[in-house]
Design a protein around this motif. Sequence first.
Motif, PDB file in Angstrom:
ATOM      1  N   ASP A 128      -3.840  10.288   1.413  1.00 15.61           N
ATOM      2  CA  ASP A 128      -3.704   8.993   2.079  1.00 15.61           C
ATOM      3  C   ASP A 128      -3.326   7.871   1.109  1.00 15.61           C
ATOM      4  O   ASP A 128      -2.959   6.779   1.531  1.00 15.61           O
ATOM      5  CB  ASP A 128      -5.004   8.627   2.807  1.00 15.61           C
TER       6      ASP A 128
ATOM      7  N   ARG B 154       6.681  11.226  10.204  1.00 15.36           N
ATOM      8  CA  ARG B 154       6.184  11.111   8.834  1.00 15.36           C
ATOM      9  C   ARG B 154       5.333  12.333   8.489  1.00 15.36           C
ATOM     10  O   ARG B 154       4.537  12.790   9.312  1.00 15.36           O
ATOM     11  CB  ARG B 154       5.350   9.845   8.653  1.00 15.36           C
TER      12      ARG B 154
ATOM     13  N   GLY C 108       0.395   4.223   0.405  1.00 18.99           N
ATOM     14  CA  GLY C 108       0.077   5.178   1.454  1.00 18.99           C
ATOM     15  C   GLY C 108       0.703   4.858   2.797  1.00 18.99           C
ATOM     16  O   GLY C 108       0.740   5.712   3.682  1.00 18.99           O
ATOM     17  N   THR C 109       1.182   3.620   2.980  1.00 22.73           N
ATOM     18  CA  THR C 109       1.821   3.232   4.239  1.00 22.73           C
ATOM     19  C   THR C 109       3.339   3.233   4.129  1.00 22.73           C
ATOM     20  O   THR C 109       4.027   2.917   5.102  1.00 22.73           O
ATOM     21  CB  THR C 109       1.359   1.831   4.670  1.00 22.73           C
ATOM     22  N   ARG C 110       3.861   3.578   2.955  1.00 25.46           N
ATOM     23  CA  ARG C 110       5.304   3.547   2.736  1.00 25.46           C
ATOM     24  C   ARG C 110       5.875   4.961   2.818  1.00 25.46           C
ATOM     25  O   ARG C 110       5.151   5.958   2.792  1.00 25.46           O
ATOM     26  CB  ARG C 110       5.626   2.935   1.373  1.00 25.46           C
TER      27      ARG C 110
ATOM     28  N   ASP D 212       0.872  -1.176   0.000  1.00 25.78           N
ATOM     29  CA  ASP D 212       0.000   0.000   0.000  1.00 25.78           C
ATOM     30  C   ASP D 212       0.907   1.224   0.000  1.00 25.78           C
ATOM     31  O   ASP D 212       1.565   1.524   1.009  1.00 25.78           O
ATOM     32  CB  ASP D 212      -0.890   0.001   1.242  1.00 25.78           C
TER      33      ASP D 212
ATOM     34  N   ARG E 219       4.399   8.705   2.240  1.00 23.13           N
ATOM     35  CA  ARG E 219       4.740   9.812   3.119  1.00 23.13           C
ATOM     36  C   ARG E 219       6.211  10.158   2.903  1.00 23.13           C
ATOM     37  O   ARG E 219       6.931   9.468   2.177  1.00 23.13           O
ATOM     38  CB  ARG E 219       4.510   9.426   4.583  1.00 23.13           C
TER      39      ARG E 219
END
Length: 483
Positions: free
Chosen positions: A436, A420, A358-360, A356, A440
């Motif tokens: 989102d 972040r 958005g989580t990296r 994902d 980040r």
Amino acid sequence: MAEHFDVLIIGAGLSGIGAAWRLRRERPGTTFAILEARDAIGGTWDLFRFPGVRSDSDMYTLSYPFRPWRGRESMAPGASIRAYIRDTADEGGITPHIRFGARVERADWSDGRWTVRLTGGETLTCGFLYACAGYYDYAGGYQPDFPGLADFAGRFVHPQAWPEDLDYSGKQVVVIGSGATAVTIVPAMAATAGHVTMLQRSPSYLSVLPERDVVADALRRALPARAAHKLARVKNILLAQGFYQLARRRPERFKAILRHVALQHLNDPAYLDAHFTPAYQPWDQRLCVVPGGDLFNAVSDGAASVVTDHIDRFVPEGIALRSGRTLPADVVVCATGLSLLPIGGVALTVDGEAVDPGTRVAYRGVMLSGVPNFAYCIGYTNASWTLRADLSHRYVLRLLSHLERHGYASATPVETPGERRPLLDLTSGYVQRALDRFPRQGDRDPWTVRQNYLLDVLTTPRADLRRDMTFTRRDAPVLEEIR
């Protein structure tokens, strides 16, 4: 057995062709292919065909540093940019390496390679995957849910899917929006429409720039094309960075300059106050360029006007506003912004685990934490896209050479602890709606993404390729971790 390449590039637009040019000249033995979902070269510049479509950056910085821009316009029309990209691909021997109609659905990393699956079932493999698909959703732009839209008796269009049969000659047109697309469309349509109204909820900052770069023209008359292009490019980079720093450090002074220039084209201070004075600070959102003051000129001539209000609902004859006024319209253009989509919407997995974005965290603004042998290309928010894109290409080539020189099979950025923050620093609606979905950035190098080309051009080519990176060797499954 799937066909294998050293590098696969996603996208045959401005970035993808630039990456391939660098790859062919600096690593001539590297096998590669470009996977293009559409049937033509050009990316954004082939997709967008609305009236007046043009660059909002000067062509001396938007064009490639290795191929001089020879066009007359500083802010070039879309067709000229499209031809420039296509000619670059032809001259560079890149076109035969492009696979058109090759939409990438997913890419899976395992056993030291990427397996790339296309719509239709075809599978390719590669050692390194480079996404140069930009960050726009090509399937469609952003459109609010307008009450009563089904009641509207006229034509409703979105700039991203401009109908070839649309005839607006002599008609009443309303363009919804105040961003770069609306600012471009309004004066272009006003030339033949009966009247064009730009309907905005709030104003944007507009920067008037000359249609021709007189300094660049003088340089081209006096010097060989490549030398003139380089000097014009440096001049425009310095000017753009200087104005950006002025805007952020002395916003009131910057606003006064914009207002002074606008008044040269629209000598109506009250109109400027009402419709061209934003509530936010300069460069909280991207500035819109008005070549030769064309939008102000259209308003001054009476061919266009601006209404600052909110939509209550659509009615058969046009748009009813909250103020009680109704704007008559035969054609409504919904220039309400674009939808953003990271890495072209490609689904990634690493060793069976879904990635994902958005989580990296972005590594040097080029790679993703925890994702091996993968890079993506995005441009600056405050300068020409190509400036950062070309730095990204050069970084990727350095990394490929480093892997080959040391016998490494893969390189994976390993995130270090820290704060972040959002990747993109604009407050624009189209950015905020998608934050989102994007990686980040961190609070320290190499996890920050600067919006400063002058610093990046000095540091990126010398960046330590080993910092916060884990490598695997080709000849053994042993990890070599370097911090």
